[in-house]
Motif scaffolding. Sequence first.
Motif, PDB file in Angstrom:
ATOM      1  N   HIS A   9      15.784 -31.714  12.331  1.00  0.00           N
ATOM      2  CA  HIS A   9      15.111 -33.004  12.202  1.00  0.00           C
ATOM      3  C   HIS A   9      15.730 -33.850  11.098  1.00  0.00           C
ATOM      4  O   HIS A   9      16.485 -33.371  10.255  1.00  0.00           O
ATOM      5  CB  HIS A   9      13.615 -32.804  11.931  1.00  0.00           C
ATOM      6  CG  HIS A   9      13.323 -32.158  10.605  1.00  0.00           C
ATOM      7  ND1 HIS A   9      13.410 -32.825   9.407  1.00  0.00           N
ATOM      8  CD2 HIS A   9      12.947 -30.893  10.308  1.00  0.00           C
ATOM      9  CE1 HIS A   9      13.083 -32.014   8.419  1.00  0.00           C
ATOM     10  NE2 HIS A   9      12.804 -30.820   8.947  1.00  0.00           N
ATOM     11  N   GLY A  10      15.342 -35.099  11.102  1.00  0.00           N
ATOM     12  CA  GLY A  10      15.789 -36.027  10.076  1.00  0.00           C
ATOM     13  C   GLY A  10      14.735 -36.244   9.010  1.00  0.00           C
ATOM     14  O   GLY A  10      13.787 -35.458   8.858  1.00  0.00           O
ATOM     15  N   TRP A  11      14.907 -37.320   8.282  1.00  0.00           N
ATOM     16  CA  TRP A  11      14.012 -37.711   7.205  1.00  0.00           C
ATOM     17  C   TRP A  11      12.596 -37.876   7.765  1.00  0.00           C
ATOM     18  O   TRP A  11      12.382 -38.577   8.737  1.00  0.00           O
ATOM     19  CB  TRP A  11      14.537 -38.998   6.612  1.00  0.00           C
ATOM     20  CG  TRP A  11      13.766 -39.590   5.478  1.00  0.00           C
ATOM     21  CD1 TRP A  11      12.855 -38.988   4.676  1.00  0.00           C
ATOM     22  CD2 TRP A  11      13.901 -40.936   5.019  1.00  0.00           C
ATOM     23  NE1 TRP A  11      12.399 -39.866   3.724  1.00  0.00           N
ATOM     24  CE2 TRP A  11      13.030 -41.080   3.919  1.00  0.00           C
ATOM     25  CE3 TRP A  11      14.657 -42.029   5.415  1.00  0.00           C
ATOM     26  CZ2 TRP A  11      12.896 -42.279   3.225  1.00  0.00           C
ATOM     27  CZ3 TRP A  11      14.534 -43.221   4.715  1.00  0.00           C
ATOM     28  CH2 TRP A  11      13.664 -43.334   3.630  1.00  0.00           C
ATOM     29  N   GLY A  12      11.641 -37.199   7.177  1.00  0.00           N
ATOM     30  CA  GLY A  12      10.260 -37.298   7.609  1.00  0.00           C
ATOM     31  C   GLY A  12       9.847 -36.262   8.633  1.00  0.00           C
ATOM     32  O   GLY A  12       8.685 -36.159   8.994  1.00  0.00           O
ATOM     33  N   GLY A  13      10.804 -35.474   9.134  1.00  0.00           N
ATOM     34  CA  GLY A  13      10.484 -34.455  10.130  1.00  0.00           C
ATOM     35  C   GLY A  13      10.425 -35.036  11.536  1.00  0.00           C
ATOM     36  O   GLY A  13      10.675 -36.217  11.746  1.00  0.00           O
TER      37      GLY A  13
END
Length: 191
Positions: A9-13
């Motif tokens: 995942h990326g930033w923040g989930g």
Amino acid sequence: MRERVLILHGWGGSDHPHWQAFLACRLAREYGTLSFPLIQHPHYPSLGRWKREVTPLLRDFAPDTVVCHSLANTLWLHLCEEGVLHKPVSRLFMVSPPSLHTEHETIATFFPTPLPESIYADYSMLIVSDNDPWIAVEEARDLAYRYGSDFKIIPGAGHINEESGYGEWRWLEDMVLRADASKESIEREVD
């Protein structure tokens, strides 16, 4: 499906209703082997901490396919630059990478992003939107060209996340589930 799939995942989930959560559920329903870790702390990411968490996972889980969204693409480039990967994965899907020169205080440790010699993938596809606020199509196209990645532009899809209507994303789910698909058959579908 016999492949091991790693979803990063990326930033923040990528909690439900994000498309990565739907992908993980579908892989589980199809009895796929997957890892979809929550990298700490998703809302306040640190490159060093993310590398320390993902490096042993790459070694121990040994994924065949990796699906990255957003900041996970940046993490992947750093791991490749540092030689963490010793052999290529079979397939790499890079969705909505941010610009290599993103400036934002919360994710500053990830930038600038290196351009490694290799992205350690036998096959790769970079997927972006024509209105992603985090990367221009031209930069994404250059990145895809540099690594010989297939390139797909989705019109009007923003950052390709739940906020832009990408909860369940059957097209990508089908691509990931087709572990035996040849590069040629995938290319025909991209066009």
